[in-house]
Design a protein around this motif. Structure first.
Motif, PDB file in Angstrom:
ATOM      1  N   GLU A 214       0.851  -1.188   0.000  1.00  0.00           N
ATOM      2  CA  GLU A 214       0.000   0.000   0.000  1.00  0.00           C
ATOM      3  C   GLU A 214       0.891   1.243   0.000  1.00  0.00           C
ATOM      4  O   GLU A 214       2.021   1.188   0.491  1.00  0.00           O
ATOM      5  CB  GLU A 214      -0.902   0.012   1.232  1.00  0.00           C
ATOM      6  CG  GLU A 214      -1.958  -1.075   1.247  1.00  0.00           C
ATOM      7  CD  GLU A 214      -2.987  -0.889   0.154  1.00  0.00           C
ATOM      8  OE1 GLU A 214      -3.336   0.277  -0.124  1.00  0.00           O
ATOM      9  OE2 GLU A 214      -3.424  -1.895  -0.437  1.00  0.00           O
ATOM     10  N   THR A 215       0.366   2.322  -0.531  1.00  0.00           N
ATOM     11  CA  THR A 215       1.151   3.550  -0.528  1.00  0.00           C
ATOM     12  C   THR A 215       0.357   4.677   0.122  1.00  0.00           C
ATOM     13  O   THR A 215      -0.856   4.589   0.281  1.00  0.00           O
ATOM     14  CB  THR A 215       1.486   4.010  -1.958  1.00  0.00           C
ATOM     15  OG1 THR A 215       0.266   4.332  -2.615  1.00  0.00           O
ATOM     16  CG2 THR A 215       2.205   2.936  -2.720  1.00  0.00           C
ATOM     17  N   TYR A 216       1.062   5.719   0.501  1.00  0.00           N
ATOM     18  CA  TYR A 216       0.395   6.940   0.934  1.00  0.00           C
ATOM     19  C   TYR A 216       1.211   8.111   0.438  1.00  0.00           C
ATOM     20  O   TYR A 216       2.395   7.977   0.120  1.00  0.00           O
ATOM     21  CB  TYR A 216       0.256   6.984   2.462  1.00  0.00           C
ATOM     22  CG  TYR A 216       1.551   7.052   3.215  1.00  0.00           C
ATOM     23  CD1 TYR A 216       2.198   5.893   3.616  1.00  0.00           C
ATOM     24  CD2 TYR A 216       2.128   8.277   3.520  1.00  0.00           C
ATOM     25  CE1 TYR A 216       3.404   5.957   4.297  1.00  0.00           C
ATOM     26  CE2 TYR A 216       3.324   8.341   4.206  1.00  0.00           C
ATOM     27  CZ  TYR A 216       3.959   7.180   4.589  1.00  0.00           C
ATOM     28  OH  TYR A 216       5.150   7.239   5.253  1.00  0.00           O
ATOM     29  N   ASN A 217       0.565   9.263   0.357  1.00  0.00           N
ATOM     30  CA  ASN A 217       1.275  10.452  -0.117  1.00  0.00           C
ATOM     31  C   ASN A 217       1.853  11.219   1.052  1.00  0.00           C
ATOM     32  O   ASN A 217       1.298  11.195   2.153  1.00  0.00           O
ATOM     33  CB  ASN A 217       0.332  11.341  -0.916  1.00  0.00           C
ATOM     34  CG  ASN A 217       0.094  10.785  -2.295  1.00  0.00           C
ATOM     35  OD1 ASN A 217       0.982  10.165  -2.889  1.00  0.00           O
ATOM     36  ND2 ASN A 217      -1.108  10.960  -2.802  1.00  0.00           N
ATOM     37  N   PRO A 218       2.974  11.900   0.828  1.00  0.00           N
ATOM     38  CA  PRO A 218       3.563  12.671   1.924  1.00  0.00           C
ATOM     39  C   PRO A 218       2.520  13.644   2.475  1.00  0.00           C
ATOM     40  O   PRO A 218       1.784  14.270   1.721  1.00  0.00           O
ATOM     41  CB  PRO A 218       4.698  13.447   1.255  1.00  0.00           C
ATOM     42  CG  PRO A 218       4.799  12.970  -0.131  1.00  0.00           C
ATOM     43  CD  PRO A 218       3.700  12.039  -0.423  1.00  0.00           C
ATOM     44  N   GLY A 219       2.464  13.748   3.776  1.00  0.00           N
ATOM     45  CA  GLY A 219       1.500  14.664   4.368  1.00  0.00           C
ATOM     46  C   GLY A 219       0.187  14.004   4.747  1.00  0.00           C
ATOM     47  O   GLY A 219      -0.605  14.577   5.467  1.00  0.00           O
ATOM     48  N   ASP A 220      -0.068  12.799   4.241  1.00  0.00           N
ATOM     49  CA  ASP A 220      -1.302  12.102   4.627  1.00  0.00           C
ATOM     50  C   ASP A 220      -1.300  11.847   6.128  1.00  0.00           C
ATOM     51  O   ASP A 220      -0.255  11.603   6.719  1.00  0.00           O
ATOM     52  CB  ASP A 220      -1.387  10.741   3.907  1.00  0.00           C
ATOM     53  CG  ASP A 220      -1.947  10.898   2.502  1.00  0.00           C
ATOM     54  OD1 ASP A 220      -2.217  12.047   2.119  1.00  0.00           O
ATOM     55  OD2 ASP A 220      -2.098   9.878   1.810  1.00  0.00           O
TER      56      ASP A 220
END
Lengths: 386, 264, 288, 346, 232
Positions: A214-220
């Motif tokens: 899974e990925t997430y964006n910086p700041g999430d």
């Protein structure tokens, strides 16, 4: 009438005025910098390219503290060849374009001779072109591996690459913890992708399998959806690739979602008191590979801890690493003198003890120390494997 | 000018027009027609639906029911710019000028239909484009001289006197080269002198062959100018006819003066 | 999985709902988008955090946060927006954005950039609801949101002050003719709306942390929810906030987490184009 | 005769002006200042573009950062992945942003006032999220680096090799001058007048036969194309694009430049872009205070000088003119009270 | 009771009222008549503090009220029934009434609402309906009743007959007359000169922002100036 008849004339008039002002400034500045260069007495300016505002600001602050400490120490000992070191701070906001802008300014306007930073991979990648053209040393803390292919002799990485960290931690997980199925959640940046790719490559050789990514964006700040998906796959362990804020939050939210497995991270990005403060119980037992141990009883580390206590600064891992970078840079300047090429050559051959152990670089500008495996136990970082 | 020969054809026909706002009927099954070259007045008390009628004719709001025909074209469902293209132009009850424009700039906007808005010629400054621009400027000059604003052409329209602002609005409407001009209470708030001058202007416009449909309160104006009068109240047509007929009609007196005083 | 995402969505949605209610209150009286609302959300959370550091009990810290949020909103209105009543909407909008920038960066100067966790007495416990483990703080958020909604709904529709607020939104001059100090009414509404916004930030603090830029996206979402619910409609904002939260969670769970925020924006666009009065708004024909 | 002579002088003045502008790089030794000037030129393009729709047509957009981004990303993708040079990416980017601008305008411009603001905001955010998440094409949060410079140009007397910032300057200046001329031609045509009429009074404009919606959409399309061109220039100038550059903040920055310069004015656009860029660069020395001061400036400008710098200039210009007029009239009663007119909206 | 001296009001550059001098005595009913745009409404708005006069002095019961905020004046016992009714369209009829008595205590307010709605049975019938759905005449009744909630000493009425059918105009005037007979001082502005003059004790005639005539009902009734003003 203030401006001419046509607006166009007005524009030209304004631009001319602007130019005159700027030309005035620039000639003044140019001459003073020239004078500085020939005079050899004043100081050596070093730029810090790091995120000082925005979501990543605390990392930049840590780095600034480290460089400040190092410069204070060196200046107190008489400086580099009699010259004081002077820090110019540039805020890259963790974005490539700002990094280019600010490195541009520091090199061209503030006359800095070398750059420390950036913290994040992408801004560093973008900014190194500027420093390369200006023949300024660039000692960074980014994780992306592509840097070796850039053909930039002025670029040095003070930290280890993912290719060193990841196999080490995976090996430990497989051998010591008997983990077979791993899920990963990583930051969707150069850093995260590099780590994740390295992990997938290394996985086969140590006999573990990645069953979910899974990925997430910086700041999430909300990872509940990703964690729900991971939970469904029932992994033995979860690899979190991120900075300490995110790692702490992910661990917390995983606990709230009832995902109760072993967590680990490939590198020491989250090695900070802040992780424990934010994560609390949730980060207990967290495993990661590290190049630095703040409890280590070495001369360099003890000196660093003493300095930071004197200056009332929290001794963070990032602070110590930036401190190392600054010391290495100072040494290179001391040996190289005024010639950028000589400074570069000095950096390439450098050998010194730092808080992160022996500082030396290979021909790509990479360090090759062996990482240790650390774990959070009872709200403290301890070494579980040298 | 011999009006009688020209007046046989209706230039504007309104049939069964209705519009209601939140249950209140502003215009209700209204039918009338305006003959070519006439000055046709619409009178009625405040709130009788006169301005709504104008908005319906010029396509600013769509009617619930009914039909509006201009000459032989059905313009009921057209948008107001298309209606303007057919040759219907108007002024507004509350003068609507462009606040940042001078008088001649404002009137120049009215020549939009004349110059068009093709981009390529404008950017290349072709000969045809320059000729058209020249023609438009010519037209603006003519109109400004015609309505008597030539001397103030470079002043900001919004800073003129009330009467002159109204002239600017009329000039702008004339610049579209309309066949039918709709004037919504053009003399409201004017002093008697201004009113008289405007009345002269209307006659002059009419003499140029432009049909005028006018909303007015000023009975003096209506009686002197109009060839035909339609009285509406509550969105319905009350009476229509010539000035003499209207003046004596008891229903008009009641509606307009507000009280039944026929006997008096 | 579906139940998981649903719970995630409802918690998230409650916060959006609170934000939306705040926006709606402000919209109610001034009919403009207060872009600095997200910063009130952040400010409230930070003050709560500081009060707690100083040793205040949780309830007191939370109340202080809310009050300071209300005060911040009040000052914003008093010092800037009130002076700009006759200004074009565009100027007001840019000024609001300017205020947001100022507040964000002041917060960084005062509290630093590093995220902090706000304490919550409920965070440590999970509750078993029909076999699902749900965090107690989540339930706390939902309950508080519902209470706030009912309180505000009561205030707006059952008290004369609330009626005055509605009146001011419809016609400021006529409101003054009732002997009502319209400026005061507007200020109070602004303060209440901001207080609710700060409350949202405080409730989120224990879960998603407190940091200077926390208000940016929360503001956008709350604003989307308030448009969805029909500007000015409090229960509408509540329901829309919950819907938005759930939709987002599902989108993140079943499509891609990266596009989670895009969901809100697509919904916003769709609502604006298809039902600008909002899902729960009524079209009221007005005479042109 | 006199008229012709005047025109001749004006042409001569323009020629000298342009040559003088071209000489700027010779006078500036500090490449950083050159960099800032180039940045200003790019911002001028953006502000001119946005001003077309905000200042001249009266429609607010806080999504123009997205068009800037689309232009930049198209340049980045086509040049790094397909190896196209600047001279090919530029028309492609302009065309693409124009098409997207048309679509967005067509969908969004039916909305009015704050609803349009929200719609453009949503659009801008969606595009930004696409930049951020469509990793295969846009490089995700890392963006795209190593975008090549434009191919070297040889003009006989001097070469532009695009290795230094000074080399970019004539190229950027050329585009800015083209854009200014283009803008002037545009606003002085029937189409441009139609736009101003729409800005001032939509209903009255429509009654003059102006197809309001169509005119707005066309203007929006052109406005997007300006930003697309600026984006391409930016990508080839900075050599790196990443999503954060083109987020909400960028849209707001451009809009703020429009507002602070003064809407509906070419000089205003130049002033707004220049002063705000210089201001923000000058504040780099204090990174912590930089945005704080910037925000304060915005609030103060909007509160006290709602018509921007051009508003202030026009105010004093009018005052000077009026004083001259009063002198002429000598003793005649002044008809207009200067103070009454104020600096702003009242 | 009310005195307006040397009042000048401008909208931007346009002069709406020039050197206006009028007064209203206790228990008097005064009308102001004039054509559209003569400045009648501006006069009332200037008195009520909705528009800022450029110069001049306004006093109410010997207290200077120039530039006072509208809501303060309401609390001083003067209120205005604005042009075009201006009821709050989305609020119910009853809420509109209650808001009229915003300054009263809850008990008084309910009592007054009952009292003022007594002469207007239609308002009681439609208590819970949104005010925007009332017809024009009903809205006018509501606006007047709403203004009566504070039992004003001086009631200003702006164009009460606007957009109403003759029968309704008649009814509205009947109600106003009734209020006057109960002791309310009234200053009324109307285009419908005949009704306005019939109703009042004394009237002023305005034209293009200036006072052009003044007199008692009988003096004015058949003068040419009045004939002119109500015909155009």
């Amino acid at each position: 009438m203030i401006f001419g008849k046509t607006k166009f004339n007005g524009c030209i008039a304004f631009f001319m005025a602007l130019t005159l002002i700027l030309a005035g400034c620039s000639s003044e500045d140019g001459s003073s910098s020239k004078a500085e260069a020939s005079d050899k007495s004043e100081s050596i300016r070093v730029g810090l390219q790091a995120p000082m505002t925005g979501d990543n600001a605390q990392y930049g602050q840590d780095m600034k503290n480290g460089v400040d400490l190092a410069f204070k120490k060196i200046n107190a000992e008489g400086g580099v060849n009699g010259k004081k070191l002077e820090l110019v701070v540039g805020d890259d906001k963790a974005t490539p374009s700002e990094a280019v802008a600010v490195v541009n300014k520091m090199i061209m306007n503030d006359n800095v001779k070398a750059i420390i930073g950036g913290y994040n991979s992408s801004p560093t990648l973008a900014a190194q072109e500027v420093s390369k053209n200006a023949k300024a040393l660039h000692v960074h803390m980014g994780a992306s591996p592509e840097f070796t292919t850039l053909d930039n002799d002025y670029l040095y990485r003070i930290i280890l690459t993912g290719q060193v960290y990841v196999p080490a931690v995976l090996k430990y997980m497989a051998e010591e913890k008997g983990i077979k199925k791993i899920a990963s959640i990583y930051e969707n940046t150069d850093y995260g992708i590099t780590m994740s790719d390295s992990a997938r490559k290394a996985a086969e050789s140590v006999g573990v399998e990645f069953i979910a990514t899974e990925t997430y964006n910086p700041g999430d700040k909300n990872f509940s959806s990703q964690l729900s998906k991971i939970k469904k796959m029932k992994p033995d362990a979860v690899m979190i690739v991120g900075l300490y804020n995110e790692v702490a939050l992910i661990a917390q939210q995983a606990k709230q979602a009832g995902l109760d497995v072993q967590f680990f991270s490939p590198d020491d990005s989250m090695y900070s008191e802040q992780l424990i403060e934010l994560g609390g119980d949730a980060v207990e037992n967290h495993i990661f590979a590290s190049m630095i141990n703040m409890e280590m009883d070495t001369e360099a580390m003890n000196e660093f801890i003493k300095l930071s206590e004197e200056n009332n600064i929290e001794p963070e891992a990032n602070t110590a690493i930036a401190y190392d970078a600054a010391l290495a840079l100072a040494k290179a300047f001391e040996e190289g003198g005024d010639s950028p090429e000589k400074v570069r050559d000095a950096m390439a051959k450098i050998q010194m003890e730092g808080t992160t152990g022996l500082i030396q670089f290979d021909e790509d500008g990479e360090r090759s120390n062996a990482p240790m495996i650390m774990q959070v136990k009872d709200q403290k970082f301890i070494i579980i494997q040298e | 000018m011999n009006k009688e020969n020209l007046t046989d054809t209706a230039i504007l026909t309104v049939a069964g027009l209705s519009k209601s706002f939140g249950g209140v009927k502003a215009v209700n099954d209204l039918s009338f027609s305006v003959k070519k070259n006439h000055i046709h007045a619409i009178i009625g008390p405040n709130g009788a639906g006169k301005s709504t009628l104008f908005n319906l004719i010029t396509g600013i709001i769509p009617p619930d029911q009914g039909e509006v025909r201009f000459s032989t074209t059905d313009i009921t469902s057209l948008s107001s710019d298309q209606i303007a293209k057919h040759g219907v132009s108007r002024t507004f009850q509350n003068i609507r000028l462009f606040p940042d424009m001078t008088v001649s700039e404002t009137v120049l906007i009215g020549t939009y239909l004349l110059t068009g808005a093709k981009l390529a010629p404008a950017l290349l400054r072709t000969k045809a484009f320059r000729e058209k621009e020249q023609a438009a400027k010519q037209r603006v000059e003519e109109i400004l001289k015609f309505v008597g604003l030539w001397d103030v052409r470079d002043e900001y329209a919004a800073q003129l006197s009330y009467g002159n602002q109204r002239r600017v609005e009329i000039a702008r409407a004339l610049a579209t080269q309309p066949q039918l001009l709709l004037l919504d209470e053009p003399t409201a708030g004017m002093n008697p002198k201004e009113t008289k001058e405007l009345m002269e202007l209307f006659t002059a416009v009419n003499n140029e062959g432009i049909t005028i449909l006018i909303i007015a309160h000023d009975m003096n104006l209506v009686n002197t100018l109009s060839d035909h009068i339609t009285v509406i109240n509550f969105g319905e047509k009350l009476v229509e006819g010539t000035a003499e007929v209207i003046q004596k009609h008891p229903a008009v007196i009641e509606a307009y003066m507000g009280k039944v005083k026929v006997d008096a | 999985m579906i139940v998981d995402q649903l719970i995630n969505g409802i918690v998230l949605g409650s916060v959006y709902a609170l934000m939306a209610i705040g926006y709606t209150m402000v919209w109610n009286v001034l009919r403009f988008i207060n872009f600095a609302h997200g910063e009130v959300y952040m400010g409230g959370a930070f003050v709560a955090l500081t009060t707690m550091y100083l040793g205040a009990p949780v309830w007191l810290a939370y109340s202080c946060g809310m009050l300071s949020g209300a005060l911040l909103g009040y000052l914003m209105e008093k010092l800037v927006y009130k002076k700009m009543r006759t200004a074009p909407k565009l100027n007001l909008l840019i000024a609001a954005i300017g205020i947001a920038i100022v507040l964000q960066n002041s917060a960084q100067l005062i509290w630093g950039a590093s995220p902090e966790r706000l304490a919550s007495p409920f965070l440590a416990n999970n509750v078993n609801i029909g076999g699902m483990m749900v965090n107690q703080h989540y339930i706390f958020i939902i309950i508080v949101t519902i209470i706030v909604m009912f309180l505000l709904e009561f205030f707006m529709n059952r008290t004369l002050m609330g009626k005055a607020v509605q009146a001011a939104s419809q016609n400021i001059q006529a409101t003054e003719l009732m002997g009502i100090n319209a400026n005061k009414v507007i200020s109070i509404t602004f303060a209440i709306g901001s207080g609710v916004g700060a409350l949202a930030g405080i409730l989120v603090g224990p879960v998603f942390l407190v940091f200077p830029t926390m208000g940016v996206f929360a503001g956008l979402k709350g604003f989307t929810a308030s448009v969805m619910g029909g500007m000015g409609n409090i229960p509408g904002a509540m329901v829309a906030g919950l819907m938005l939260g759930v939709l987002e969670s599902f989108a993140a769970g079943f499509i891609s987490s990266g596009y989670r925020d895009a969901v809100a924006m697509v919904i916003l666009l769709a609502i604006l184009l298809l039902r600008p009065q909002g899902i729960f708004g009524k079209v009221v024909a007005e005479k042109v | 005769m006199e008229h012709i002579r005047k025109l001749g002088y004006r042409r001569l003045g323009l020629l000298i002006g342009v040559i003088a502008l071209l000489m700027i790089p010779l006078g500036i030794t500090n490449p950083y200042f050159m960099y800032v000037i180039n940045l200003i030129l790019i911002y001028i393009l953006l502000v001119l573009g946005l001003d077309l729709i905000v200042g001249y047509t009266g429609q607010v957009s806080i999504g123009h950062g997205a068009f800037f981004g689309i232009g930049a990303y198209i340049a980045a993708i086509f040049s790094t992945k397909l190896g196209l040079s600047f001279w090919f990416t530029l028309p492609i980017a302009i065309l693409a942003t124009a098409i997207i601008g048309f679509i967005i305008g067509f969908i969004g411009l039916k909305l009015i006032e704050e609803y349009l603001v929200m719609a453009t905001l949503a659009f801008g955010t969606i595009i930004w999220l696409v930049f951020l998440n469509w990793t295969d094409v846009t490089g995700g949060p890392m963006g795209i680096a190593l975008i090549p410079s434009p191919p070297a140009m040889n003009f006989g007397i001097f070469q532009l090799s695009f290795t230094q910032y000074a080399d970019y300057y004539p190229l950027l200046l050329f585009f800015v001058i083209v854009a200014i001329i283009f803008t002037k031609l545009l606003i002085n045509s029937g189409f441009g007048r139609a736009c101003t009429a729409i800005r001032d009074d939509e209903l009255a404009a429509q009654s003059m036969g102006i197809p309001v919606f169509r005119t707005k959409v066309v203007m929006f399309t052109i406005s997007a194309a300006y930003c697309g061109a600026a984006g391409t220039l930016y990508a080839h100038f900075i050599h790196v694009v990443s999503p954060e550059t083109f987020n909400f903040t960028m849209s707001v920055t451009i809009l703020t430049m429009v507002m602070i310069g003064g809407q509906g004015s070419i000089i205003g656009a130049v002033l707004g872009a220049s002063l705000l860029t210089i201001f923000s660069e000058a504040l780099r020395a204090t990174p912590e205070l930089r945005m704080l001061i910037y925000g304060l400036l915005i609030v103060i400008m909007m509160m006290f000088f709602p018509r921007g710098i051009m508003g202030i200039i026009n105010y004093y210009r009018k005052q000077i003119e009026k004083r001259a007029l009063l002198k002429k009239m000598k003793g005649a009663k002044a008809t207009v009270d200067v103070k009454k007119e104020g600096l702003g909206y009242e | 009771m009310l005195k307006v001296q040397g009042l000048n009001t401008y909208y931007g550059q346009v002069c709406a009222i020039e050197d206006m001098n009028i007064h209203v005595k206790e228990r008097e009913a005064v009308s102001v008549i004039g054509a559209n745009g003569a400045g009648k409404s501006t006069l009332l708005k200037s008195i009520m503090g909705e528009v800022r006069p450029k110069s001049g002095k306004i006093t109410l019961s010997d207290k200077t009220i120039t530039n006072s905020r509208t809501f303060r004046l309401v609390n001083h016992g003067m209120t205005l029934v604005p042009e075009g009714r201006q009821v709050f369209p989305y609020l119910s009829v009853w809420d509109n009434l209650l808001l009229g008595g915003y300054t009263l205590s809850t008990k008084e307010r309910l009592q007054m609402a009952e009292e003022v709605s007594e002469p207007f049975p239609i308002l009681r019938d439609r208590k819970n309906q949104a005010a925007g759905l009332l017809s024009g005449g009903e809205q006018q009744m509501l606006a007047i009743a709403r203004a009566m909630m504070v039992s004003p000493k001086l009631l200003l009425l702006d164009e009460p007959s606007m957009g109403l059918s003759p029968r309704l105009v008649y009814e509205v005037y009947e109600k106003i007359t009734e209020l006057h007979q109960r002791g309310t001082t009234i200053l009324l502005v109307d285009q419908n000169a005949e009704m306005a003059i019939d109703f009042c004790d004394r009237a002023y005639v305005l034209m293009a922002g200036r006072l052009v005539g003044e007199g008692t009902k009988d003096e004015l009734k058949d003068t040419e100036i009045v004939q002119k003003s109500y015909l155009g």
